[in-house]
Write a protein that holds these residues in place. Sequence first.
Motif, mmCIF file in Angstrom:
data_model
loop_
_atom_site.group_PDB
_atom_site.id
_atom_site.type_symbol
_atom_site.label_atom_id
_atom_site.label_comp_id
_atom_site.label_asym_id
_atom_site.label_seq_id
_atom_site.Cartn_x
_atom_site.Cartn_y
_atom_site.Cartn_z
ATOM 1 N N LEU A 56 1.027 -2.423 12.664
ATOM 2 C CA LEU A 56 1.161 -2.755 11.240
ATOM 3 C C LEU A 56 -0.221 -2.919 10.596
ATOM 4 N N GLY A 57 -1.131 -3.583 11.297
ATOM 5 C CA GLY A 57 -2.500 -3.720 10.789
ATOM 6 C C GLY A 57 -3.189 -2.373 10.663
ATOM 7 N N LEU A 58 -2.984 -1.512 11.654
ATOM 8 C CA LEU A 58 -3.585 -0.175 11.634
ATOM 9 C C LEU A 58 -3.064 0.636 10.444
ATOM 10 N N ILE A 59 -1.759 0.593 10.206
ATOM 11 C CA ILE A 59 -1.187 1.362 9.094
ATOM 12 C C ILE A 59 -1.684 0.812 7.753
ATOM 13 N N GLU A 60 -1.804 -0.516 7.653
ATOM 14 C CA GLU A 60 -2.344 -1.096 6.420
ATOM 15 C C GLU A 60 -3.737 -0.532 6.139
ATOM 16 N N VAL A 61 -4.589 -0.504 7.159
ATOM 17 C CA VAL A 61 -5.964 -0.028 6.998
ATOM 18 C C VAL A 61 -5.987 1.484 6.750
ATOM 19 N N GLU A 62 -5.192 2.239 7.495
ATOM 20 C CA GLU A 62 -5.238 3.704 7.410
ATOM 21 C C GLU A 62 -4.690 4.252 6.092
ATOM 22 N N SER A 63 -3.548 3.745 5.648
ATOM 23 C CA SER A 63 -2.851 4.379 4.523
ATOM 24 C C SER A 63 -2.272 3.399 3.513
ATOM 25 N N ALA A 64 -2.420 2.089 3.746
ATOM 26 C CA ALA A 64 -1.755 1.085 2.909
ATOM 27 C C ALA A 64 -0.248 1.387 2.796
ATOM 28 N N PHE A 65 0.328 1.884 3.917
ATOM 29 C CA PHE A 65 1.754 2.164 4.029
ATOM 30 C C PHE A 65 2.222 3.278 3.087
ATOM 31 N N ARG A 66 1.312 4.203 2.746
ATOM 32 C CA ARG A 66 1.669 5.343 1.901
ATOM 33 C C ARG A 66 2.041 6.530 2.791
ATOM 34 N N GLN A 67 3.290 6.910 2.721
ATOM 35 C CA GLN A 67 3.845 7.971 3.578
ATOM 36 C C GLN A 67 3.117 9.305 3.395
ATOM 37 N N TYR A 68 2.668 9.581 2.173
ATOM 38 C CA TYR A 68 2.086 10.896 1.872
ATOM 39 C C TYR A 68 0.567 10.839 1.715
ATOM 40 N N ALA A 69 -0.069 9.814 2.265
ATOM 41 C CA ALA A 69 -1.531 9.697 2.175
ATOM 42 C C ALA A 69 -2.202 10.876 2.873
ATOM 43 N N ILE A 70 -3.281 11.367 2.264
ATOM 44 C CA ILE A 70 -4.118 12.401 2.887
ATOM 45 C C ILE A 70 -5.568 11.934 2.749
ATOM 46 N N SER A 71 -6.309 11.942 3.860
ATOM 47 C CA SER A 71 -7.711 11.514 3.831
ATOM 48 C C SER A 71 -8.611 12.669 3.411
ATOM 49 N N GLY A 72 -9.865 12.348 3.167
ATOM 50 C CA GLY A 72 -10.848 13.359 2.805
ATOM 51 C C GLY A 72 -11.020 14.433 3.866
#
Length: 152
Positions: A56-72
Amino acid sequence: SPARLVFADSREGERWLAAMSSRLARFIPDEGERRRLLVNIQYESSRAGLNTQVILGLIEVESAFRQYAISGVGARGLMQVMPFWKNYIGNPSHNLFDIRTNLRYGCTILRHYNNIEKGNIVRSLARFNGSLGSNKYPNAVLGAWRNRWQWG
């Protein structure tokens, strides 16, 4: 088979779900969506033998729980999985924006690194993030875990 809560005691599972759902509300307003996501996170992390609360902590940091997040750099979804992983542990047709698929990949990858690092979660998280040698990312994940997701 559909994801389900993995708890020895179903009442404990319901208590966990209610507590985590209220903590997740700031990220995901819809209660049904929160519960479905949490069941999937708990199921996939348990299946991989990982600490659900750290995930849960990892997902918060990685995407803030956004299913469709895409990084740079093109990492996708909740756990920010790089598409090249499909060639190693899955299938090129897999959709990394699918919640269950993303969690299965992300948890499998972290489990792999945790095995390599003999259970050292700081080094495992750094490998997951591609930043071995720096504690910035592991500290962010473990900070989110301590501040928001600790349980039991």
